[in-house]
Design an enzyme around this catalytic site. Structure first.
Site, PDB file in Angstrom:
ATOM      1  N   LYS A 172       0.839  -1.199   0.000  1.00 42.23           N
ATOM      2  CA  LYS A 172       0.000   0.000   0.000  1.00 42.23           C
ATOM      3  C   LYS A 172       0.877   1.252   0.000  1.00 42.23           C
ATOM      4  CE  LYS A 172      -3.944   1.865   2.679  1.00 42.23           C
ATOM      5  NZ  LYS A 172      -4.789   1.614   3.876  1.00 42.23           N
TER       6      LYS A 172
ATOM      7  N   SER B 268      -9.551   1.438   3.367  1.00 43.17           N
ATOM      8  CA  SER B 268      -8.818   2.212   2.376  1.00 43.17           C
ATOM      9  C   SER B 268      -7.748   1.421   1.619  1.00 43.17           C
ATOM     10  CB  SER B 268      -8.121   3.391   3.079  1.00 43.17           C
ATOM     11  OG  SER B 268      -7.188   2.891   4.054  1.00 43.17           O
TER      12      SER B 268
ATOM     13  N   SER C  30      -9.641  -1.061   7.575  1.00 38.12           N
ATOM     14  CA  SER C  30      -9.192  -0.790   6.206  1.00 38.12           C
ATOM     15  C   SER C  30      -8.519  -1.950   5.497  1.00 38.12           C
ATOM     16  CB  SER C  30      -8.251   0.424   6.194  1.00 38.12           C
ATOM     17  OG  SER C  30      -8.966   1.594   6.464  1.00 38.12           O
TER      18      SER C  30
END
Length: 526
Positions: free
Chosen positions: A76, A171, A195
């Site tokens: 990420k 996210s 997330s």
């Protein structure tokens, strides 16, 4: 080949059935073929191929570093990566290249894993859909699954219609899409309120949120320091355990990490669950929970009970306050963390030279989106001297009550809690964006957020396909540092339900069909 587990692909590498360079090239090619998913922000092709060549030499010499050597992974884009741009999907950090690796990234590289690139996310990880990125939203690979497309036909949608594709959740949606689309074998996300588990549930993956302090946060650009945890996204529970085994342990650069030795996280085969007590929190029958999700939740509870486990209803009475509490504590910590982005030392800087204050204001207005600016403003309001006791201090007290709820349940003899992960299956993009970011997050993190408040481990396990042909996942929650036992039970559950992952060729056929359709559409527009 790309659909194999970590153990299977590692064995293939050792047996010479495929070389690290060939495997890396396959993944890089697939990233290009599925680029419309928008899963990646940066693809580090040159570095990845260099790492693959180094891995290949180790295999030739019989000096493999371990099970992850030569295996492509993704990270990420809020983890620092030396020499690779790290943006947090924000204009504020666009062009920023860190001089060091986050501890979790370095640990993966030290074991020979190949870093393919950085994945898309909501700006600074503030969101639950992976739709609020300056690089555009992430598409869920299940939007192109055979099951979902057939359901759309039955509902009188055109088979090739793509105006309302599915969100990934957030996210860490880019990481979830990357794994779900077979472009990598595992990916790192971050989990502050769900997330990692949220996108795992919507993309048919295993999503692990480790116990707070088990894995280092050093190099993870912070959202909420007291809740942030590096998360793991894989296609099976065993793979999550393998990655956790590499990442877990004390880090002198992170004072919040556990001092005691941990692991190894090797999962035994659990055959008898009769000694387990599974708790079903009654407060998780929340407004908005789809009837289909509720049915599958109860079906899973019945499965445990039919195999001899004790299943009991429990109460977590302060659950309803968790989201409100989070919406105070999160902005407060965001306001503190985002203060470092002032346009002076690194990151975006505007051209306003009237005064320092004007430069600060213009830089932050240009660098942050509305969501980030809104949380900064809210946080500063909660931290004002006249508001501090009424908001921040009270929220901290409620957080303690939430943590105590879990402690009481686990001290009563309950081993694990079984809950939904999300309210429903993946939502179409156009429907999702009707609500503002704050409202969406409060709805989508309702079952996951309190776990972060309490610092406990939790994992999403894919259970079944919904009536729309989309993944539905359930969450198992354990007591602090019971990560290995949690994953052991998750592995048992995974074996019982036999979730049908997207077949690689099916995904590619549907993706190629869409890609050709998109190209034809662009030609006709010209």
């Amino acid at each position: 080949m790309l659909g194999l587990s970590l153990r299977e692909i590692s064995a293939a590498l050792k047996q010479g059935q495929v070389s690290p360079k060939e495997l890396c090239q396959k993944c890089l090619s697939l990233i290009k073929e599925t680029r419309f998913l928008n899963a990646y922000i940066t693809v580090a092709e040159k570095k990845a191929l260099q790492q693959a060549e180094e891995s290949e030499k180790r295999y030739e010499k019989g000096q493999s570093l371990g099970i992850l050597d030569g295996i492509p992974i993704a990270v990420k884009d809020n983890f620092s990566t030396a020499g690779i741009e790290t943006t947090c999907a924000s204009n504020m950090l666009k062009g920023y290249i860190p001089p060091y690796n986050a501890t979790v990234v370095q640990k993966l590289l030290d074991q020979g894993a190949i870093l393919l690139g950085k994945t898309n996310l909501d700006e600074f990880a503030m969101g639950s859909g992976s739709t609020d990125s300056i690089f555009g939203p992430v598409r869920n690979p299940w939007s192109y699954s055979k099951q979902y497309r057939e359901k759309r036909k039955q509902n009188h949608h055109r088979a090739d219609e793509d105006s309302n594709w599915l969100i990934t959740g957030g996210s860490s949606g880019g990481s979830a899409a990357a794994v779900s689309a077979f472009t990598c074998f595992a990916a790192l996300g971050s989990d502050t309120g769900g997330s990692t588990r949220n996108p795992a549930a919507l993309c048919g993956l295993v999503g692990l949120k480790p116990t707070y302090g088990l894995v280092s946060r050093y190099g993870l650009i912070p959202l909420v320091n007291s809740m942030d945890v590096p998360g793991i996204l894989t296609r099976c529970v065993d793979d999550a355990a393998i990655v956790l085994d590499t990442l877990a342990g004390h880090d002198p650069k992170d004072s919040t990490t556990i001092q005691d030795s941990v692991g190894p996280f090797i999962l035994p085969i659990l055959k008898d669950v009769s000694k387990l007590c599974i708790g079903i929190p009654k407060e998780y029958n929340a407004p908005g929970l789809s009837s289909e999700m509720q049915t599958l939740w109860y079906k899973a509870a019945d499965l445990f009970e039919s195999k001899g486990a004790k299943v009991v209803e429990v109460s977590l009475p302060h659950t309803s306050y968790s989201i409100i509490c989070y919406q105070i504590l999160c902005p407060a910590e965001v306001a503190s963390n985002m203060a470092r982005f002032d346009g002076l030392e690194y990151g975006h800087r505007c051209n306003v030279n009237v005064s320092t204050e004007a430069m600060y204001a213009a830089t932050r207005r240009e660098g942050f989106n509305d969501v980030v600016r809104g949380r900064i403003l809210s946080g500063n309001f909660f931290l004002l001297k006249e508001n501090y006791d009424d908001y921040f201090v009270k929220a901290q007290k409620v957080r303690r009550l939430i943590a105590n709820d879990f402690m009481k349940v686990f001290n009563s003899g309950v081993d694990f809690l079984l809950t939904p992960t999300t309210l429903s299956d993946a939502m179409p993009y156009l429907e999702f964006i009707k609500e503002d970011n704050r409202t969406r997050s409060s709805q989508d993190d309702i079952f996951t957020q309190s776990v972060n408040m309490a610092g406990l481990p939790a994992v999403n396990i894919p259970m079944a396909l919904s009536s729309q042909g989309l993944p539905v996942g359930l969450q198992l929650i354990g007591r602090a540092f019971s990560d290995q036992q949690l994953l052991t039970v998750a592995k048992w559950f995974e074996a019982q339900v036999q979730f049908p992952v997207i077949q690689f060729q099916e995904l590619m056929d549907n993706c190629q069909a869409f890609f050709q359709h998109e190209k034809m559409a662009s030609v006709s527009l010209k």
